[in-house]
Design a protein around this motif. Structure first.
Motif, short mmCIF file in Angstrom:
data_model
loop_
_atom_site.label_atom_id
_atom_site.label_comp_id
_atom_site.label_asym_id
_atom_site.label_seq_id
_atom_site.Cartn_x
_atom_site.Cartn_y
_atom_site.Cartn_z
N GLU A 242 41.21 35.85 33.10
CA GLU A 242 40.15 36.36 33.96
C GLU A 242 39.43 37.55 33.34
O GLU A 242 38.33 37.91 33.77
N THR A 243 40.01 38.16 32.33
CA THR A 243 39.36 39.32 31.70
C THR A 243 38.25 38.91 30.76
O THR A 243 37.38 39.72 30.43
N GLY A 244 38.26 37.66 30.28
CA GLY A 244 37.38 37.32 29.18
C GLY A 244 37.82 38.01 27.91
O GLY A 244 38.86 38.68 27.87
N CYS A 245 37.04 37.87 26.85
CA CYS A 245 37.39 38.48 25.57
C CYS A 245 37.30 40.00 25.64
O CYS A 245 36.22 40.54 25.94
N ILE A 246 38.39 40.65 25.36
CA ILE A 246 38.41 42.12 25.27
C ILE A 246 39.32 42.53 24.12
O ILE A 246 40.17 41.74 23.69
N PRO A 247 39.17 43.75 23.61
CA PRO A 247 40.10 44.23 22.57
C PRO A 247 41.54 44.17 23.06
O PRO A 247 41.83 44.37 24.25
N LEU A 248 42.46 43.93 22.13
CA LEU A 248 43.86 43.70 22.50
C LEU A 248 44.50 44.88 23.21
O LEU A 248 45.33 44.70 24.11
N GLN A 249 44.17 46.10 22.82
CA GLN A 249 44.78 47.25 23.47
C GLN A 249 44.37 47.33 24.94
O GLN A 249 45.17 47.69 25.81
N LEU A 250 43.12 46.98 25.22
CA LEU A 250 42.65 46.98 26.61
C LEU A 250 43.36 45.89 27.41
O LEU A 250 43.69 46.08 28.59
N LEU A 251 43.60 44.75 26.77
CA LEU A 251 44.34 43.68 27.45
C LEU A 251 45.77 44.13 27.75
O LEU A 251 46.30 43.90 28.85
N GLU A 252 46.40 44.76 26.78
CA GLU A 252 47.77 45.24 26.98
C GLU A 252 47.84 46.25 28.12
O GLU A 252 48.76 46.21 28.95
N ASN A 253 46.86 47.14 28.18
CA ASN A 253 46.82 48.10 29.28
C ASN A 253 46.75 47.39 30.63
O ASN A 253 47.41 47.78 31.60
N LYS A 254 45.93 46.33 30.68
CA LYS A 254 45.77 45.60 31.94
C LYS A 254 47.06 44.90 32.34
O LYS A 254 47.48 44.95 33.50
N ILE A 255 47.70 44.22 31.39
CA ILE A 255 48.93 43.49 31.71
C ILE A 255 50.03 44.47 32.11
O ILE A 255 50.80 44.20 33.05
N ASP A 256 50.11 45.62 31.46
CA ASP A 256 51.10 46.63 31.85
C ASP A 256 50.85 47.10 33.28
O ASP A 256 51.79 47.34 34.05
N GLY A 257 49.58 47.25 33.64
CA GLY A 257 49.25 47.64 35.00
C GLY A 257 49.64 46.58 36.01
O GLY A 257 50.13 46.89 37.11
N TRP A 258 49.44 45.32 35.64
CA TRP A 258 49.83 44.20 36.51
C TRP A 258 51.34 44.17 36.71
O TRP A 258 51.83 44.02 37.83
N ILE A 259 52.07 44.33 35.62
CA ILE A 259 53.54 44.38 35.72
C ILE A 259 53.96 45.54 36.60
O ILE A 259 54.82 45.40 37.48
N GLY A 260 53.32 46.69 36.39
CA GLY A 260 53.67 47.87 37.16
C GLY A 260 53.42 47.71 38.65
O GLY A 260 54.12 48.30 39.48
N SER A 261 52.43 46.90 39.02
CA SER A 261 52.13 46.70 40.44
C SER A 261 53.27 45.99 41.16
O SER A 261 53.44 46.14 42.38
#
Length: 596
Positions: free
Chosen positions: A574-593
């Motif tokens: 759902e994020t579309g193409c983004i730099p990998l560090q930004l993707l990692e930040n998002k997934i970490d936030g999802w896990i944290g939720s």
């Protein structure tokens, strides 16, 4: 009673203040959000005007006559002003009250501006033509009348004539730039020049009726009057005879008679004035990381060793006697793995792969694209030097996504790695990722067509690893094919860095590949020359795949029973193409939720 009145007044004042602060915060949040949305919309609109081919691919036909001369000083000035302007506007946005999605869009935009401005500091445009990546090859696909350029009305046909005129200005300027490059040391390696010449030769000769640029005439339907058909045919005949053929012959003459003699005998980009700094930029561009060439080289060597051990297991499973390199030769030449006599059988084979996967797709993917999908043979004009590739559908879904596969010699078309190829280029690889990005109602327009190779190619290679989960790789040779594709991407980490930072020759890179994968030598040679033409691009696949696997394992480990593979894929796609560090930040936030 008096105390109560005072209490009530105090409470009223307190709530009044609270309401005022809430209103103030809401106003600030709304203003910042509106400011951001306006900026993102303007960025997209101005970006389409700056890159009209991108607009056409997206199904936006306002710029179908345009092909900017990206080599001109005027265009470069506009491009630099564009990115500089939005860098400044980014700094003026109050991010405190933006949503997480809005903040991510802002971060992506800033990264996009930075990397494009950095690219403009190098003189790579003095080598504007090569056998794999140059703008003429993209433009020629439009000329086939089977791609994004529309040919439905008389106006469409006339617009293409204008666009061809604009393209020929760029082509002529490309020669001027290469002449300057010859003087300053910015020249292609000779093997790449040799591969480029036939691509232009094909378009430098008739007969007109069989010329690629005459292809749109064959699409003329009954919706056109006889007079309109005659006018279009006359105009396209003149365009091919008087403009396209002479322009391409001029390029052929230049490449053969002037450029070839000045071609480099070295293979790596660091042998040009671009040097190590340009390769570092390319690594950053294509991996969206700060990894060094040495780190990537060591990672590649480690991955090659790991995958070779997995290949040994398959070799033993099929009962092959001999070492792994002998098994590579066995797979390359095994007649049972080359079963076709007609090109239509190849297309049917890919359709059968898709049918086998369908029962398993829902288990892994909640969100699936609505954009249609097709498999087609690669156009003959580029088939001999092209790799299989995916062309996205239009943003509105009216044009399907297309998986192109080259079939230059159908009787030697080896299928051992084609299940994994379909997973990569088609479903659930590029077709799923790109189509879902384009179909998203959440992403701003500029992110719907954005491409970062480490994410996009990383996803596609990750998709290959899901073959068994999708009901494929039941034949050990097909599983070996997946391992072959994976080691191929691991080898890229070694040879790309070897070529461009460690002084490897083309021949050294070819030999290393031959010793570690089952591709035939001609294909390996084309691959090595591909890396020579575009340093760093080949690194993106494995770097991206490893990050996606790492994030999946992290989520599974930390979420335990709460982990849902479909939701993980939703979060990524759902994020579309983004730099990998930004993707990692998002997934970490999802896990944290979940964890919190």
């Amino acid at each position: 009673m008096k105390k109560f009145a005072i209490l009530c007044l105090s409470v009223c004042v307190l709530w009044s203040c609270k309401d005022d602060k809430t209103a103030e915060t809401t106003t600030t949040s709304t203003e910042a959000s509106e400011q951001l949305q306006t900026m993102l919309s303007d960025y997209s609109e101005e970006g389409y005007a700056l890159n009209p081919m991108t607009a056409t691919r997206a199904g936006d036909n306002r710029f179908d006559t345009e092909f900017p001369n990206v080599l001109s000083d005027d265009y470069k000035a506009k491009k630099k002003a564009y990115y500089t302007k939005y860098k400044q506007l980014i700094s003026e946005i109050d991010t405190e009250n933006l949503s997480n999605t809005e903040k991510l869009s802002l971060e992506v935009l800033e990264w996009d501006c930075d990397i494009n401005l950095e690219a403009m500091t190098f003189k790579k445009d003095l080598m504007p033509v090569d056998q794999m990546w140059s703008m003429n090859l993209d433009f020629n696909q439009f000329a086939s009348a089977t791609n994004a350029q529309p040919f439905e009305t008389v106006e469409d046909y006339n617009e293409w004539l204008t666009r061809v005129d604009n393209y020929l200005v760029w082509l002529d300027n490309a020669i001027d730039n290469m002449k300057q490059g010859m003087e300053e040391g910015y020249v292609l390696p000779q093997p790449l020049i040799k591969k480029t010449i036939p691509q232009f030769e094909t378009l430098a000769k008739g007969p007109v009726e069989k010329h690629l640029y005459f292809s749109p005439v064959a699409k003329l339907s009954g919706d056109f009057s006889d007079e309109e058909k005659t006018q279009i045919k006359t105009a396209y005949t003149a365009m091919v005879e008087d403009k396209v053929i002479p322009a391409h012959q001029k390029m052929v003459d230049f490449l053969q008679n002037e450029y070839m003699a000045k071609g480099r005998t070295s293979s790596g980009i660091n042998a040009t004035p671009l040097g190590d700094a340009y390769y570092a930029h390319q690594i950053k561009l294509y991996t969206t990381t700060d990894m060094t060439a040495d780190e990537i080289h060591k990672l590649g060597l480690s991955e090659v060793a790991r995958i070779r051990s997995e290949m040994e297991k398959v070799k033993q499973e099929v009962g092959f006697e001999g070492d792994l390199n002998a098994f590579f030769d066995h797979v390359r030449t095994k007649k049972e793995l080359m079963p076709f006599t007609e090109r239509s059988q190849v297309i049917a084979f890919y359709d059968s792969i898709h049918d086998a996967m369908k029962p398993q797709i829902d288990r892994l993917f909640d969100k699936q694209p609505v954009t249609a999908f097709e498999v087609r043979r690669t156009e003959p004009f580029r088939e001999k030097s092209a790799a299989a590739n995916y062309n996205p559908g239009s943003l509105d879904g009216t044009r399907p996504g297309i998986f192109f596969t080259p079939i230059p010699d159908v009787e030697t078309y080896n299928i051992f790695d084609k299940e994994s190829l379909f997973l990569h280029e088609a479903i659930p690889g590029h077709h799923y990722q790109i189509s879902l990005q384009q179909e998203s109602n959440e992403l701003p327009k500029f992110r719907k067509t954005l491409w970062y190779s480490s994410y996009g190619e990383g996803w596609a290679l990750y998709a290959e690893s899901m073959g068994k989960e999708l009901g494929l790789f039941k034949d050990p040779y097909q599983y070996f094919g997946m391992l072959s594709q994976e080691i191929h991407r691991a080898i890229r980490l070694v040879v790309d860095t070897g070529l461009h930072s460690k002084g490897w020759t083309r021949e050294q890179a070819i030999q290393y590949s031959l010793e570690n994968e089952a591709m035939e030598e001609s294909s390996i040679t084309s691959e090595i020359e591909r890396y020579m033409a575009n340093p760093g691009q080949a690194l993106s696949y494995k770097i991206g795949q490893l990050k996606l696997i790492e994030l999946r394992e992290r989520a599974s480990e930390q979420l335990g029973d709460k982990f849902d593979i479909r939701e993980y894929h939703n979060q990524v796609l759902e994020t579309g193409c983004i730099p990998l560090q930004l993707l990692e930040n998002k997934i970490d936030g999802w896990i944290g939720s979940y964890v919190d």
